[in-house]
Enzyme design. Structure first.
Site, PDB file in Angstrom:
ATOM      1  N   THR A  93       2.217   2.154  -4.439  1.00  0.00           N
ATOM      2  CA  THR A  93       3.102   2.514  -5.554  1.00  0.00           C
ATOM      3  C   THR A  93       2.763   1.576  -6.721  1.00  0.00           C
ATOM      4  OG1 THR A  93       4.775   1.172  -4.421  1.00  0.00           O
ATOM      5  CG2 THR A  93       5.045   3.564  -4.332  1.00  0.00           C
ATOM      6  N   ARG A 148      -5.820  -7.918  -5.416  1.00  0.00           N
ATOM      7  CA  ARG A 148      -5.067  -7.061  -6.327  1.00  0.00           C
ATOM      8  C   ARG A 148      -4.221  -7.911  -7.277  1.00  0.00           C
ATOM      9  NH1 ARG A 148      -2.472  -2.972  -2.046  1.00  0.00           N
ATOM     10  NH2 ARG A 148      -2.122  -4.957  -1.032  1.00  0.00           N
ATOM     11  N   CYS A 193       2.760  -6.666  -4.950  1.00  0.00           N
ATOM     12  CA  CYS A 193       4.227  -6.585  -4.988  1.00  0.00           C
ATOM     13  C   CYS A 193       4.865  -7.287  -6.185  1.00  0.00           C
ATOM     14  CB  CYS A 193       4.796  -7.152  -3.691  1.00  0.00           C
ATOM     15  SG  CYS A 193       4.316  -6.192  -2.255  1.00  0.00           S
ATOM     16  N   ASP A 236      -5.320   8.593   6.542  1.00  0.00           N
ATOM     17  CA  ASP A 236      -5.685   7.982   5.263  1.00  0.00           C
ATOM     18  C   ASP A 236      -6.687   8.883   4.563  1.00  0.00           C
ATOM     19  OD1 ASP A 236      -5.364   4.770   4.236  1.00  0.00           O
ATOM     20  OD2 ASP A 236      -6.881   6.004   3.239  1.00  0.00           O
TER      21      ASP A 236
HETATM   22  N1  NAD Z   1       0.860  -5.363   0.907  1.00  0.00           N
HETATM   23  C1  NAD Z   1       2.043  -5.878   1.105  1.00  0.00           C
HETATM   24  O1  NAD Z   1       2.155  -7.045   1.403  1.00  0.00           O
HETATM   25  C2  NAD Z   1       3.298  -5.042   0.971  1.00  0.00           C
HETATM   26  C3  NAD Z   1       4.501  -5.582   1.416  1.00  0.00           C
HETATM   27  C4  NAD Z   1       5.655  -4.834   1.322  1.00  0.00           C
HETATM   28  C5  NAD Z   1       5.612  -3.568   0.759  1.00  0.00           C
HETATM   29  N2  NAD Z   1       4.424  -3.062   0.294  1.00  0.00           N
HETATM   30  C6  NAD Z   1       4.445  -1.704  -0.271  1.00  0.00           C
HETATM   31  O2  NAD Z   1       3.889  -0.804   0.706  1.00  0.00           O
HETATM   32  C7  NAD Z   1       3.183   0.245   0.053  1.00  0.00           C
HETATM   33  C8  NAD Z   1       1.747   0.280   0.557  1.00  0.00           C
HETATM   34  O3  NAD Z   1       1.112  -0.939   0.186  1.00  0.00           O
HETATM   35  P1  NAD Z   1      -0.210  -1.480   0.893  1.00  0.00           P
HETATM   36  O4  NAD Z   1      -0.299  -2.911   0.496  1.00  0.00           O
HETATM   37  O5  NAD Z   1      -0.205  -1.117   2.324  1.00  0.00           O
HETATM   38  O6  NAD Z   1      -1.318  -0.632   0.110  1.00  0.00           O
HETATM   39  P2  NAD Z   1      -2.892  -0.575   0.451  1.00  0.00           P
HETATM   40  O7  NAD Z   1      -3.556  -0.310  -0.837  1.00  0.00           O
HETATM   41  O8  NAD Z   1      -3.296  -1.745   1.266  1.00  0.00           O
HETATM   42  O9  NAD Z   1      -3.035   0.687   1.391  1.00  0.00           O
HETATM   43  C9  NAD Z   1      -2.680   1.955   1.011  1.00  0.00           C
HETATM   44  C10 NAD Z   1      -3.545   2.941   1.767  1.00  0.00           C
HETATM   45  O10 NAD Z   1      -3.039   4.233   1.461  1.00  0.00           O
HETATM   46  C11 NAD Z   1      -4.155   5.100   1.313  1.00  0.00           C
HETATM   47  N3  NAD Z   1      -3.686   6.245   0.544  1.00  0.00           N
HETATM   48  C12 NAD Z   1      -3.406   6.325  -0.769  1.00  0.00           C
HETATM   49  N4  NAD Z   1      -2.962   7.542  -1.066  1.00  0.00           N
HETATM   50  C13 NAD Z   1      -2.978   8.254   0.087  1.00  0.00           C
HETATM   51  C14 NAD Z   1      -2.631   9.575   0.412  1.00  0.00           C
HETATM   52  N5  NAD Z   1      -2.175  10.414  -0.486  1.00  0.00           N
HETATM   53  N6  NAD Z   1      -2.785   9.961   1.693  1.00  0.00           N
HETATM   54  C15 NAD Z   1      -3.250   9.113   2.620  1.00  0.00           C
HETATM   55  N7  NAD Z   1      -3.588   7.833   2.369  1.00  0.00           N
HETATM   56  C16 NAD Z   1      -3.433   7.428   1.105  1.00  0.00           C
HETATM   57  C17 NAD Z   1      -5.218   4.280   0.663  1.00  0.00           C
HETATM   58  O11 NAD Z   1      -6.505   4.818   0.905  1.00  0.00           O
HETATM   59  C18 NAD Z   1      -5.014   2.926   1.363  1.00  0.00           C
HETATM   60  O12 NAD Z   1      -5.813   2.795   2.503  1.00  0.00           O
HETATM   61  C19 NAD Z   1       3.327  -0.013  -1.434  1.00  0.00           C
HETATM   62  O13 NAD Z   1       4.442   0.680  -1.912  1.00  0.00           O
HETATM   63  C20 NAD Z   1       3.599  -1.511  -1.493  1.00  0.00           C
HETATM   64  O14 NAD Z   1       4.319  -1.879  -2.653  1.00  0.00           O
HETATM   65  C21 NAD Z   1       3.272  -3.773   0.408  1.00  0.00           C
END
Ligand code: NAD
Length: 401
Positions: free
Chosen positions: A83, A325, A257, A29
């Site tokens: 994203t 969020r 989402c 991360d």
């Molecule tokens: N949260 C959910 O319930 C959920 C469910 C299904 C899908 N998603 C999808 O999964 C993806 C991630 O979502 P999330 O909720 O885990 O996000 P999040 O914000 O909780 O976590 C993302 C992490 O990625 C890190 N990050 C960002 N850019 C980075 C990089 N270049 N290198 C390394 N680390 C980096 C950030 O510091 C953060 O800790 C998104 O596309 C989201 O739409 C999320």
């Protein structure tokens, strides 16, 4: 086998702990503080117990890092970065691009790259693969696949193990290896014919929710002018054993989402010359709910909120999580302040947000319930203000949607 997981948020950390049972996992991360916290064995998300993190760290199966070189010897790399939307509400692939840069610059042997981040059809084929190739010093020949994440943080009944998982590779070999990887910790894997189908299915799932939430939100307003209970009507409709699925009204949709993913689908439709009228409209209807809630509260309070102390109860976007969020509470608070209300909020799960702290659950002129966490007692809410407006349908005997 060593697995590198890029992004240690809701998705990345969840997958990390499940994968740690079978693989050596390195969680990469860019957030230094988060990485230090994870390496101290402290989880930052609901659904991942710190004790589990500590167990895998102690067994040498999980570690977190900000160093790209630590993923160099991985066999599988999973992308789980945000994203979001840009300021003009277009898909923002900058985090994906940065993750591809990390992979391209550090991984020098052929690996399987799996994308779990949600994005529009064609992202794996037309963005991720070319971007990793662009940042790689030599031609390496990685395998590429997609397996969109369906995790619902805070949910007790469905998790990584029992939620069916879609997947597809750019090649048969990529599909096969993806299946092998997930089959250790996921009971049901569903292969689809192309990565684009998997990507589109994920967007459609969330668009389906957004559109149905907009419909029930609109219906809540119709039920109100007709003087009937929206909840009783929905329960009545829900007695039909087929062809109906119950959604409930709210002050708007939140989270990373539902308010975001449909816009990815709309953007790709519009790029191809098709107006995504329905999707755009659903978004507007949901966004409008915050103003509607404040209008109702204002009307009930002699048409003015000027100088009134208003307590917003629950600012997380859904119960029992600290995730704020895109929370509807933000727009509700904005409308309230524009109308002269003195706003505080109570949410001990979130605790601090936008430089403010959770206030006491008492002493306001008006309370508006946006999210009800399980540990907030109904009696306490009822005692918090002389006038209460409930957007959750959980507080009996008060005004509400
Ligand atoms: N949260 C959910 O319930 C959920 C469910 C299904 C899908 N998603 C999808 O999964 C993806 C991630 O979502 P999330 O909720 O885990 O996000 P999040 O914000 O909780 O976590 C993302 C992490 O990625 C890190 N990050 C960002 N850019 C980075 C990089 N270049 N290198 C390394 N680390 C980096 C950030 O510091 C953060 O800790 C998104 O596309 C989201 O739409 C999320």
């Amino acid at each position: 086998m060593k697995v590198a997981i890029i992004g240690q948020g809701y998705v990345g950390l969840t997958i990390s702990v499940f994968a740690s049972e079978f693989y050596e996992v390195v969680g990469f991360d860019k957030n230094q503080r988060l990485v230090e916290q994870l390496n101290r064995g402290i989880s930052h998300i609901e659904g991942v117990e710190s004790s589990v993190l500590q167990r895998w760290a102690k067994a040498g199966r999980f570690s977190a890092t900000t160093r790209g070189s630590d993923i160099a010897d991985a066999d599988i790399v999973v992308i789980a970065v945000p994203t979001p939307l840009t300021n003009d509400r277009q898909p923002d692939l900058s985090h994906i691009e940065a993750a591809c840069k990390t992979i391209g610059e550090n991984v020098t042997k052929p690996v399987l790259v799996i994308n779990e981040s949600t994005s529009f059809p064609g992202t794996l084929r037309n963005y991720i693969k070319p971007a990793i190739e662009k940042y790689s010093a030599t031609v390496i020949g990685h395998l590429y696949s997609i397996s969109p994440e369906r995790v619902d943080p805070g949910r007790g009944d469905y998790n990584q193990k029992n939620t069916p998982r879609l997947y597809a590779g750019l090649t048969d070999e990529a599909s096969e290896k993806t299946r092998d990887f997930y089959s250790r910790f996921c009971d049901q894997l569903v292969e689809v014919s192309s990565p684009e189908v998997a990507e589109a299915a994920k967007l459609f799932e969330n668009t389906f929710r957004q559109v149905n939430i907009a419909l029930v939100n609109e219906f809540a307003r119709i039920a109100n002018v007709l003087g009937i209970s929206v909840y009783e009507t929905l329960d009545a409709a829900d007695t039909k054993p087929y062809g109906f699925m119950k959604f409930t009204p709210s002050a708007g949709v939140g989270g990373h989402c539902i308010p975001v993913d449909p816009t990815y689908l709309a953007a790709v439709a519009e790029e191809n010359g098709l107006p995504a009228t329905f999707i755009r409209l659903a978004n507007e209807v949901n966004l409008e709910m915050s103003r509607y809630v404040v209008d109702r509260v204002e009307a009930d309070n002699k048409g003015s909120l000027q100088g009134k102390s208003v307590l917003v109860i629950g600012v997380a976007y859904k119960p029992n999580v600290a995730d704020v969020r895109e929370t509807a509470a933000e727009l509700v608070i904005e409308h309230l302040r524009k109308r002269g209300a003195v706003v505080s909020w109570h949410d001990d799960v979130v605790a601090t947000w936008q430089g403010e702290s959770s206030a006491a659950l008492s002493g306001a002129d008006i309370a508006i319930v946006i999210t009800k966490h399980d540990d907030v007692r109904e009696q306490e809410i009822l005692a918090s203000a002389p006038y209460i407006f409930d957007t959750t349908g959980k507080i009996k005997g008060v005004k509400g949607l």
